[in-house]
Design a protein around this motif. Structure first.
Motif, PDB file in Angstrom:
ATOM      1  N   THR A  37       0.838  -1.197   0.000  1.00 13.69           N
ATOM      2  CA  THR A  37       0.000   0.000   0.000  1.00 13.69           C
ATOM      3  C   THR A  37       0.877   1.252   0.000  1.00 13.69           C
ATOM      4  N   TYR A  38       0.346   2.352  -0.504  1.00 19.69           N
ATOM      5  CA  TYR A  38       1.060   3.632  -0.533  1.00 19.69           C
ATOM      6  C   TYR A  38       2.410   3.542  -1.241  1.00 19.69           C
ATOM      7  N   GLN A  65      11.178  11.188   4.462  1.00 22.13           N
ATOM      8  CA  GLN A  65       9.758  10.915   4.635  1.00 22.13           C
ATOM      9  C   GLN A  65       9.511  10.649   6.101  1.00 22.13           C
ATOM     10  N   VAL A  68       3.985   7.865   6.746  1.00 23.65           N
ATOM     11  CA  VAL A  68       3.433   7.008   5.694  1.00 23.65           C
ATOM     12  C   VAL A  68       1.914   7.203   5.703  1.00 23.65           C
ATOM     13  N   PRO A  69       1.323   7.666   4.567  1.00 23.81           N
ATOM     14  CA  PRO A  69       1.934   7.888   3.261  1.00 23.81           C
ATOM     15  C   PRO A  69       2.682   9.216   3.194  1.00 23.81           C
ATOM     16  N   LYS A  70       3.602   9.312   2.229  1.00 29.55           N
ATOM     17  CA  LYS A  70       4.379  10.528   2.060  1.00 29.55           C
ATOM     18  C   LYS A  70       3.483  11.639   1.536  1.00 29.55           C
ATOM     19  N   PHE A  71       3.627  12.843   2.150  1.00 28.78           N
ATOM     20  CA  PHE A  71       2.753  13.929   1.707  1.00 28.78           C
ATOM     21  C   PHE A  71       3.397  15.301   1.748  1.00 28.78           C
ATOM     22  N   GLN A 168      -5.077  10.557   3.630  1.00 26.00           N
ATOM     23  CA  GLN A 168      -5.497   9.168   3.835  1.00 26.00           C
ATOM     24  C   GLN A 168      -5.943   8.497   2.539  1.00 26.00           C
ATOM     25  N   VAL A 170      -4.828   9.495  -0.437  1.00 23.47           N
ATOM     26  CA  VAL A 170      -3.770   9.794  -1.406  1.00 23.47           C
ATOM     27  C   VAL A 170      -4.298  10.723  -2.510  1.00 23.47           C
ATOM     28  N   ASP A 172      -3.379  13.633  -3.844  1.00 20.68           N
ATOM     29  CA  ASP A 172      -2.198  14.498  -3.805  1.00 20.68           C
ATOM     30  C   ASP A 172      -2.511  15.938  -4.177  1.00 20.68           C
TER      31      ASP A 172
END
Length: 394
Positions: A37-38, A65, A68-71, A168, A170, A172
């Motif tokens: 995932t991610y 990073q 998780v997830p990277k943002f 959450q 993704v 972006d």
């Protein structure tokens, strides 16, 4: 096993107990797990492994990073996005603003805000302590701490919630858009501080503007990023944790009665709740080079999620770790606020908010109970989004 293996699903639907049941099994069967995932990441479930990564900055970096997830698409923000020595000057300024003494000075105002948000729910006899208290109260406290109007703090809280929701799923583009809005708000706060007369010893933003390093002011873009980070980070965890804590207390009447009779034990109860229901499970580091943990090879540049939520129930550290145990002797080993150089500097303020919430709720009621379905937050936090309670006034 290779890093293509999918050992667990961080986005599985959850109940109030299911994640901890999963993590207990992971600690035994697959304590160093990989998820696809991610974009793929590792997850550590044992206390020993999480603590190792938190304290070994030579091997694991936060600068690539940290969640998780990277943002972090819109710039690196000190101190969390920086390793030593770059992070240290920012962390030093933040620590000075969050001493036990300074936080204690906020206690009367925090109590006022707590009562103002909580009492209407009690008067109504029923209310959602997650949505209508835990997701509202932090904005009131942050308005006091950052010396910003309540309407602005509430706006920051609302945008932060939308920002986390976008992370959450993704989304972006929305993450970037909302982050830019938060940067704009941070710029407004900084601009106001340049002219409103706050002293550096009394205001964190002013202190960052006044700080020097090697004889020079801190870079304006990094001060901007630091304020942007600070305005958001402390809003999220209390919003998912407070409802969780109160849901447990609502279901344990003997503990309610004991804490009402002995309010001096509330501090100890809050500390055990922080261990038992730690909200962080997506904080991460990145391997600087290939490294082996628990017999599995983690490659350079692969992200590693540190599942504090699991580590703080590790039975090799905490006896009967799945249960609430007041005054447990090993509680000092809890990593509810992390460990090492990036341990949460806001811990004193968070503890004040939590202690005040429990004390005021117990003092203003004779009983409270769960009155509906509890709904859970999603990765990267663990906690509650909906906790309906019924109240009997004191």
């Amino acid at each position: 096993m290779g890093s293509s293996d999918h050992d667990f699903d961080p986005l599985a639907a959850e109940t109030f107990t299911s994640a901890h049941e999963t993590y207990r099994r992971m600690r035994t069967e697959c304590p160093v797990a990989h998820s696809t995932t991610y974009g793929g990441f590792w997850a550590l479930f044992r206390h020993e492994d999480v603590l190792r990564v938190l304290t070994d900055t030579d091997t694991f970096t936060t600068s690539v990073q940290n969640v998780v997830p990277k943002f972090a698409f819109t710039g690196r923000r000190p101190p969390l996005h920086f390793d030593p020595p770059e992070h240290t000057v920012y962390r030093r300024v933040i620590n000075r603003a969050l001493t036990q003494r300074k936080v204690a000075e906020l206690a009367p105002k925090v109590r006022e805000h707590c009562a103002a948000v909580l009492q209407p729910l009690i008067d109504a006899g029923i209310g959602d302590v997650a949505a209508d208290y835990a997701q509202v109260f932090p904005a009131h406290v942050f308005a006091e701490f950052f010396h910003v109007p309540l309407h602005l703090s509430a706006r920051i809280k609302q945008i932060s919630a939308e920002y986390v929701a976008a992370i959450q799923v993704v989304d972006d583009e929305n993450v970037k858009r909302l982050s830019r809005v938060l940067y704009d708000i941070a710029a407004e706060v900084i601009e106001a501080r340049r002219s409103d007369g706050w002293a550096a010893e009394d205001d964190l933003t002013t202190a960052l503007l006044a700080e020097t390093h090697d004889g020079e002011p801190l870079p304006p873009e990094l001060v901007h990023g630091c304020v942007r980070q600070l305005l958001v980070t402390g809003m999220v965890a209390p919003s998912v944790f407070i409802g969780t804590m109160l849901a447990h207390l609502a279901q344990h009447k003997d503990l309610q009665r004991m804490l009402r009779a002995e309010p001096d034990r509330i501090d100890a109860a809050v500390e055990e709740y922080l261990r038992l229901y730690t909200p962080y499970r997506g904080m991460s580091r990145t391997a600087r080079h290939d490294v082996e943990i628990g017999g599995r090879l983690i490659r350079e540049d692969e992200p590693i999620a540190l599942v504090y939520t699991s580590a703080n129930r590790d039975e090799t550290v905490f006896g009967d770790g799945e249960s609430f145990v007041l005054d447990r002797p090993e509680l000092r080993r809890s990593i509810a606020f992390g460990a090492g150089i990036h341990s949460c500097p806001g811990a004193p303020l968070a503890r004040l908010m939590l202690r005040t919430t429990v004390a005021e709720l117990l003092a203003r009621t004779s009983d409270f109970s769960v009155a509906g379905e509890i709904e859970m937050a999603r990765w990267a936090e663990w906690g509650t989004h909906r906790v309906p309670l019924s109240f009997q006034s004191a």
